[in-house]
Design a protein around this motif. Structure first.
Motif, PDB file in Angstrom:
ATOM      1  N   LYS A 587       4.589   5.992  -5.921  1.00  0.00           N
ATOM      2  CA  LYS A 587       3.252   5.651  -5.422  1.00  0.00           C
ATOM      3  C   LYS A 587       3.155   4.152  -5.107  1.00  0.00           C
ATOM      4  O   LYS A 587       2.520   3.755  -4.137  1.00  0.00           O
ATOM      5  N   PRO A 590       6.421   3.798  -1.680  1.00  0.00           N
ATOM      6  CA  PRO A 590       6.760   5.144  -1.181  1.00  0.00           C
ATOM      7  C   PRO A 590       8.168   5.271  -0.618  1.00  0.00           C
ATOM      8  O   PRO A 590       8.703   6.374  -0.561  1.00  0.00           O
ATOM      9  N   ASP A 591       8.791   4.184  -0.212  1.00  0.00           N
ATOM     10  CA  ASP A 591      10.145   4.307   0.341  1.00  0.00           C
ATOM     11  C   ASP A 591      11.234   4.029  -0.676  1.00  0.00           C
ATOM     12  O   ASP A 591      12.417   3.934  -0.323  1.00  0.00           O
ATOM     13  N   ASP A 629       2.068  16.137  -3.550  1.00  0.00           N
ATOM     14  CA  ASP A 629       1.746  14.802  -3.042  1.00  0.00           C
ATOM     15  C   ASP A 629       2.711  14.458  -1.904  1.00  0.00           C
ATOM     16  O   ASP A 629       3.928  14.385  -2.121  1.00  0.00           O
ATOM     17  N   ASP A 631       3.495  11.785  -0.501  1.00  0.00           N
ATOM     18  CA  ASP A 631       4.317  10.588  -0.732  1.00  0.00           C
ATOM     19  C   ASP A 631       5.627  10.914  -1.445  1.00  0.00           C
ATOM     20  O   ASP A 631       6.628  10.221  -1.308  1.00  0.00           O
TER      21      ASP A 631
END
Ligand code: GLS
Length: 838
Positions: A587, A590-591, A629, A631
């Motif tokens: 969170k 994200p990458d 989610d 993400d």
């Protein structure tokens, strides 16, 4: 002895349909059973009819061996182990019997030629879930090993009508449903009403003087229960030995109270029957804890008394003098649940068979041996004196007398140590009075063993310290083991075949032979086969998860599995904190490059154990958020597989990459799931607790992910004064995890739902999750890094399997035989007259 005839057709001898092992013969027998036992023909037969027909076909083949075994044991009056256990978690019988008979492939072919699929039929079996977890499963593994090692043995327990409940998950919560294992009948057992036994309960005692002028006691019970044995044959692996599991069902002595019936009180007449049958109705669904309920004590005396009386019947039947009871039988008490055996054997010998106290005591101590399975204080059974005396007035008198003699002994060895007397007494008098069952077991047995080296050491230093000082010679360790037949040959045929293709199949009986696999650890082709097998098994689990849970799982992710009973000391919630840690990292970034993981959980919580049930809810709630989610993408998945059972465990162990064995050090007596995972090539992340310590020693520290406080560090930290809040405030990631739960992120904004759990962590944290958090996270990060090096991981996996030889239950049983039971194997030849023609 009756001869089973072989059919003669001219000069051609055809295998008997009840014993033959060829495909043709199995097909004939299968159809025969379908017609003559199930009363069905293929057009209308259900899957269950086919399963039953196959089960009877296999049972016939066991019976030949069972009867031969019984004949030889009876003729020779062989020394026998009686394994007394309130739980036997046997798992499905059919597949195991096929493996042990060595006819898996023939049967597969036979049913397939009849248009059926063996896997389908195996699925059909309702397993007898007559146990909670490790303790009951250990008993089952030991029976398998005793039969395989040709050790005469009888397993004695209760035939619960309702075994461990079925678990459903609704809205993330565990819901209990009664188990119906008997609803289609049980083809594996044979009832023996002719050997029924009567057990007394309640009432009062009376003293009297017998005809020889001796002081005697007579017990006038309030109630008498009839125990009917149900016998199941248990075949060893590729031997002719088939031992017996004898489980007792409670009945009223007469189905009706005729006096009441004749006076028109029909319902009253049936009442007694119902009350009596209650005794074997249901398994108490608590693992590693005791409930102190009257019915539970009644269950214990019921099966113990039935079993001891049955042994006396056998002693007389084989013309062994009762004075030699301990030469004929050694009675292993599986935890304190059967510890009442100490008082019951004394009562039987003295009151029923006229023996003097000293001789009875000597026989009792020589016969009985006690295994302790827990370090948890809440699992050490004690019974309020009032309850005990009401149900077992005669036993209470006997216990008082044992205690008197025992405390005299203590005084003689440790003069002027009244505190020690108070601590060691069989009666806890600190408040309300209790009978201490572990003390009774220690005093009345000649051997006391723990189930892993660390556990035994902690018993000696802590839980049973006074008893260790009193009787050091009684103490010994017997590290648990698991049967490789069920937990690799049956459950993981692909890995089994690969292993056997390299080193032959001796390892199935001599698990230490797995070490020969080490020669192949640098063979690239072998490693690649190893990896593709694991990957194929993971694919199967992916399909199962898709079907069961509707969750799509990445088969290349780390399959990180924690499957065991839910208990705070086992710390499934520590695992949950790790999941949220990774989630928070994603969170925040994200990458971020994270090694993909699938977290898989399985296990039941005791129905009355609120906190354990809340942990299940938390895991499911995390799953709902994380799995959906966007993400997270494919990197994390959380799966709760409901209704964990033996059948289910067999599917799960082979698919694991990582095995979670993360109890707080000093709490898990041994663990056996840890062994089953490693045997199937999973690497372990674990604390130095229970048998983890020995697994790590065997597989090498470089092939094991260790973390966390050791048992002495745990004691020291607690002694210093542990303050979980300090960890919360000083650890940024930990704080973020706890705050995320507290914010209602996993509970649709509800900030109250998990508050009891968070409060228990923040303000008590009895199992030191916060203290171990950072070490756990660091270790998990290291796991993720190692997993990326597939060659290294594979090598570690192979070495784990190659070095698991010590953890066969055959090794454990061999050690029990040598050090405690003093018993030799009795090989069984199939007698000429009942031998099948090959
Ligand atoms: C247990 C212990 O908790 C386990 O650690 C152990 O492996 C098992 C068998 O010895 O016994 N005790 C218990 O009450 N339930 C268990 O599983």
């Amino acid at each position: 002895m009756q001869t089973v005839p072989n059919h003669q057709v001219d000069n051609l001898q055809i295998e008997d349909d009840r014993t033959g092992l060829s495909v043709e013969c199995l097909k004939r027998a299968f159809l025969d059973n379908l017609f003559y036992v199930q009363g069905k023909f293929p057009k209308i037969a259900t899957k269950n009819d086919y399963y039953m027909a196959l089960a009877y076909t296999v049972r016939d083949r066991l019976l030949q061996r069972w009867i031969n075994t019984a004949v030889i044991y009876t003729d020779r009056a062989s020394r026998t182990v009686s394994y007394l256990s309130a739980e036997f978690l046997m798992g499905p019988h059919l597949g195991n019997n096929l493996v042990n008979l060595g006819i898996y492939d023939q049967v597969k072919q036979a049913v397939s030629e009849l248009g059926l699929d063996l896997e389908d039929l195996l699925e059909q079996e309702e397993e007898p879930g007559l146990g909670n977890g490790g303790l009951g499963r250990l008993a089952a593994c030991y029976l398998d090993s005793m039969a395989t090692l040709e050790i005469p043995s009888l397993g004695y327990g209760i035939r619960y009508e309702f075994g461990i409940f079925d678990q459903d998950i609704r809205d993330g919560w565990q819901v209990e449903i009664t188990d119906k294992w008997l609803h289609c009948g049980n083809p594996w057992e044979i009832a023996r009403p002719e050997w029924a036994i009567y057990v007394r309960l309640g009432g009062h005692t009376e003293a009297y003087t017998d005809e020889r002028g001796r002081y005697r006691v007579r017990w006038i019970p309030f109630q008498v229960i009839k125990g009917v044995p149900h016998d199941t044959p248990l075949l060893g692996y590729k031997t002719n030995t088939a031992n017996t599991l004898r489980l007792w069902t409670a009945e009223a002595p007469e189905s009706f109270d005729f006096a009441a019936f004749n006076s028109g009180d029909y319902l009253g007449a049936v009442q007694e029957k119902m009350v009596s049958e209650n005794l074997s109705k249901v398994l108490y669904p608590n693992d590693d804890s005791s409930q102190g309920k009257r019915l539970r004590l009644a269950q214990q005396i019921f099966f113990v008394s039935c079993s001891l009386q049955d042994m006396i019947r056998i002693v007389f039947g084989q013309n062994v003098p009762l004075e030699k009871f301990h030469e004929k039988f050694v009675v292993q008490l599986n935890d304190t649940h059967p510890a009442i055996a100490v008082a019951e054997l004394m009562r039987l010998l003295i009151d029923e068979h006229d023996m003097g106290w000293d001789q009875a005591w000597s026989i009792t101590q020589k016969s009985l041996a006690y295994t302790n399975h827990t370090l948890l204080p809440e699992a050490l059974e004690r019974w309020p004196i009032s309850l005990f005396g009401e149900l077992l007035p005669r036993h209470l008198e006997i216990i008082y007398e044992i205690n008197y003699h025992f405390l005299e002994e203590v005084k003689a060895k440790f003069p002027a140590d009244s505190d020690r007397l108070r601590r060691m007494s069989l009666i806890d008098e600190s408040g309300e009075k209790y009978v201490r069952m572990a003390h009774l077991a220690c005093v009345g047995s000649h051997s006391i063993n723990g189930v892993a080296a660390l556990h035994t050491k902690l018993l000696q230093q802590d839980v049973l310290r006074d008893f260790y000082q009193m009787y050091p010679e009684k103490f010994n360790n017997k590290t648990n083991g698991v049967t490789p037949r069920r937990f690799i040959v049956l459950s993981n045929p692909r890995l089994t075949n690969l292993i056997s293709s390299k080193i032959g199949d001796n390892w199935v009986k001599n698990l230490k032979d797995l070490k020969h696999l080490e020669a192949f650890v640098d063979d690239p082709e072998f490693c690649s086969q190893w990896r593709s097998i694991k990957s194929a098994i993971k694919q199967d689990l992916v399909a199962y998860i898709q079907k069961q849970n509707g969750i799509t799982v990445n088969p290349d992710s780390i399959f990180d599995i924690q499957a065991k009973r839910f208990h705070e000391y086992k710390r499934q919630h520590l695992n949950a904190l790790h999941i949220i840690t990774l989630y928070n990292r994603i969170k925040a970034n994200p990458d971020i490059d994270i090694t993909p993981r699938t977290f898989i959980f399985g296990g039941k919580a005791a129905p009355g154990y609120y906190m354990a049930k809340l942990i299940i809810k938390l895991i499911n709630s995390i799953g709902d958020v994380v799995n959906n989610d966007p993400d997270v993408r494919d990197r994390l998945k959380v799966v709760f597989l409901k209704n964990y059972s033996v059948k289910f465990a067999q599917r799960v162990y082979p698919a694991a990459d990582l095995s979670e064995q993360i109890s707080m050090a000093g709490k898990e007596a041994s663990g056996t799931g840890n062994m089953k995972f490693a045997l199937n090539g999973a690497l372990t992340i674990g604390t130095l607790d229970g048998a983890n310590v020995e697994i790590r020693e065997e597989v090498g520290e470089e092939n094991f992910f260790i973390f966390g406080l050791t048992a002495p560090e745990v004691y020291a930290l607690k002694a210093r004064g542990y303050r979980p809040l300090d960890y919360y405030h000083s650890n940024r990631e930990l704080k973020a995890v706890i705050d995320r739960i507290a914010s209602g992120h996993f509970s649709h904004g509800d900030t109250k739902l998990f508050k009891p759990l968070l409060d228990s962590l923040l303000y008590r944290d009895e199992y030191l999750l916060f203290a171990d958090y950072q070490a756990y996270i660091d270790c998990q990060d290291y796991v993720s890094q190692v997993y990326r090096d597939r060659d290294r991981w594979t090598r570690m996996s192979i070495l784990n399997v190659a070095r698991m030889g010590k953890f066969s239950s055959d090794r454990s049983i061999h050690d029990y035989c040598q050090d405690i039971w003093n018993i030799q194997s009795v090989p069984i030849e199939l007698g000429e007259c009942i031998q099948a023609k090959e």
